[in-house]
Design a protein around this motif. Structure first.
Motif, mmCIF file in Angstrom:
data_model
loop_
_atom_site.group_PDB
_atom_site.id
_atom_site.type_symbol
_atom_site.label_atom_id
_atom_site.label_comp_id
_atom_site.label_asym_id
_atom_site.label_seq_id
_atom_site.Cartn_x
_atom_site.Cartn_y
_atom_site.Cartn_z
ATOM 1 N N SER A 125 0.842 -1.211 0.000
ATOM 2 C CA SER A 125 0.000 0.000 0.000
ATOM 3 C C SER A 125 0.870 1.251 0.000
ATOM 4 N N ILE A 126 1.876 1.238 0.858
ATOM 5 C CA ILE A 126 2.768 2.404 0.931
ATOM 6 C C ILE A 126 3.517 2.589 -0.382
ATOM 7 N N THR A 127 3.979 1.496 -0.974
ATOM 8 C CA THR A 127 4.671 1.570 -2.265
ATOM 9 C C THR A 127 3.737 2.119 -3.336
ATOM 10 N N TYR A 128 2.483 1.690 -3.297
ATOM 11 C CA TYR A 128 1.475 2.180 -4.246
ATOM 12 C C TYR A 128 1.295 3.691 -4.096
ATOM 13 N N TRP A 129 1.197 4.174 -2.844
ATOM 14 C CA TRP A 129 1.044 5.621 -2.614
ATOM 15 C C TRP A 129 2.238 6.385 -3.188
ATOM 16 N N MET A 130 3.426 5.816 -2.961
ATOM 17 C CA MET A 130 4.653 6.489 -3.436
ATOM 18 C C MET A 130 4.656 6.592 -4.964
ATOM 19 N N LYS A 131 4.247 5.520 -5.633
ATOM 20 C CA LYS A 131 4.187 5.535 -7.097
ATOM 21 C C LYS A 131 3.157 6.539 -7.585
ATOM 22 N N LYS A 132 1.991 6.568 -6.935
ATOM 23 C CA LYS A 132 0.930 7.509 -7.318
ATOM 24 C C LYS A 132 1.394 8.956 -7.141
ATOM 25 N N LEU A 133 2.066 9.233 -6.027
ATOM 26 C CA LEU A 133 2.551 10.585 -5.755
ATOM 27 C C LEU A 133 3.594 11.002 -6.791
ATOM 28 N N ARG A 134 4.506 10.094 -7.101
ATOM 29 C CA ARG A 134 5.527 10.393 -8.123
ATOM 30 C C ARG A 134 4.879 10.680 -9.465
ATOM 31 N N SER A 135 3.891 9.869 -9.824
ATOM 32 C CA SER A 135 3.174 10.056 -11.087
ATOM 33 C C SER A 135 2.464 11.407 -11.098
ATOM 34 N N PHE A 136 1.817 11.748 -9.982
ATOM 35 C CA PHE A 136 1.116 13.026 -9.871
ATOM 36 C C PHE A 136 2.102 14.184 -9.998
ATOM 37 N N GLU A 137 3.251 14.092 -9.317
ATOM 38 C CA GLU A 137 4.253 15.165 -9.373
ATOM 39 C C GLU A 137 4.794 15.331 -10.788
ATOM 40 N N GLN A 138 5.036 14.214 -11.486
ATOM 41 C CA GLN A 138 5.534 14.293 -12.861
ATOM 42 C C GLN A 138 4.497 14.927 -13.775
ATOM 43 N N ASN A 139 3.225 14.560 -13.603
ATOM 44 C CA ASN A 139 2.155 15.151 -14.417
ATOM 45 C C ASN A 139 2.034 16.639 -14.141
ATOM 46 N N SER A 140 2.172 17.023 -12.878
ATOM 47 C CA SER A 140 2.094 18.440 -12.516
ATOM 48 C C SER A 140 3.226 19.223 -13.167
ATOM 49 N N LYS A 141 4.433 18.641 -13.128
ATOM 50 C CA LYS A 141 5.584 19.318 -13.742
ATOM 51 C C LYS A 141 5.386 19.440 -15.245
ATOM 52 N N THR A 142 4.887 18.368 -15.860
ATOM 53 C CA THR A 142 4.644 18.385 -17.303
ATOM 54 C C THR A 142 3.600 19.438 -17.645
ATOM 55 N N MET A 143 2.529 19.520 -16.851
ATOM 56 C CA MET A 143 1.491 20.505 -17.119
ATOM 57 C C MET A 143 2.040 21.917 -16.959
ATOM 58 N N SER A 144 2.826 22.137 -15.907
ATOM 59 C CA SER A 144 3.354 23.482 -15.705
ATOM 60 C C SER A 144 4.371 23.829 -16.789
ATOM 61 N N LYS A 145 5.125 22.837 -17.266
ATOM 62 C CA LYS A 145 6.062 23.087 -18.367
ATOM 63 C C LYS A 145 5.300 23.420 -19.648
ATOM 64 N N ASN A 146 4.200 22.704 -19.889
ATOM 65 C CA ASN A 146 3.390 22.990 -21.078
ATOM 66 C C ASN A 146 2.786 24.387 -21.002
#
Length: 136
Positions: free
Chosen positions: A49-70
């Motif tokens: 569960s904790i590993t899943y949260w970490m992956k989700k958070l990383r994915s969210f942060e990457q999407n946020s960075k991509t959106m802000s870069k766009n």
């Protein structure tokens, strides 16, 4: 042999973990304050569960960075278009000034690349005005 009774499997109760606690646990693990195993035992949460949260958070942060870069790229492209319009307008004013005054102001004060653009605009102006200097 006696037939075995099928036992009733108890439903596993999961406790609801708030978003703030999830972030806190992930932060502690990421900063090396506690290990994944220790966090799992400490909070009674599976490692998966904790590993899943970490992956989700990383994915969210990457999407946020991509959106802000766009968004940043979009703003920069708009700014480039605006500056190109201003540059063309200024060059047109210089070309018009030189045509109407018969002075070569641009040769003395502009870099070579801009001078060529102003000269082209002057030729276009002279052609459209039908001036005798159009064939220079």
């Amino acid at each position: 042999m006696e037939p075995t009774k099928k036992g009733h499997c108890p439903k596993i109760e999961y406790k609801k973990i708030g978003f703030d606690l999830k972030l806190s646990i992930i932060d502690q693990i990421s900063n090396g304050q506690i290990s994944l195993n220790h966090a799992s035992k400490l909070h009674g949460i599976s490692r998966s569960s904790i590993t899943y949260w970490m992956k989700k958070l990383r994915s969210f942060e990457q999407n946020s960075k991509t959106m802000s870069k766009n968004q940043e790229l979009k703003k920069l492209k708009e700014r480039i278009e605006e500056l190109e319009f201003i540059k063309d307008f200024q060059q047109m004013i210089i070309a018009d000034f030189e045509v109407s005054t018969n002075l070569d102001f641009a040769k003395k004060s502009l870099p070579e690349a801009l001078l060529k653009e102003v000269e082209k605009k002057k030729k276009d102006l002279l052609k459209s005005n039908g001036s005798p200097g159009a064939s220079e």
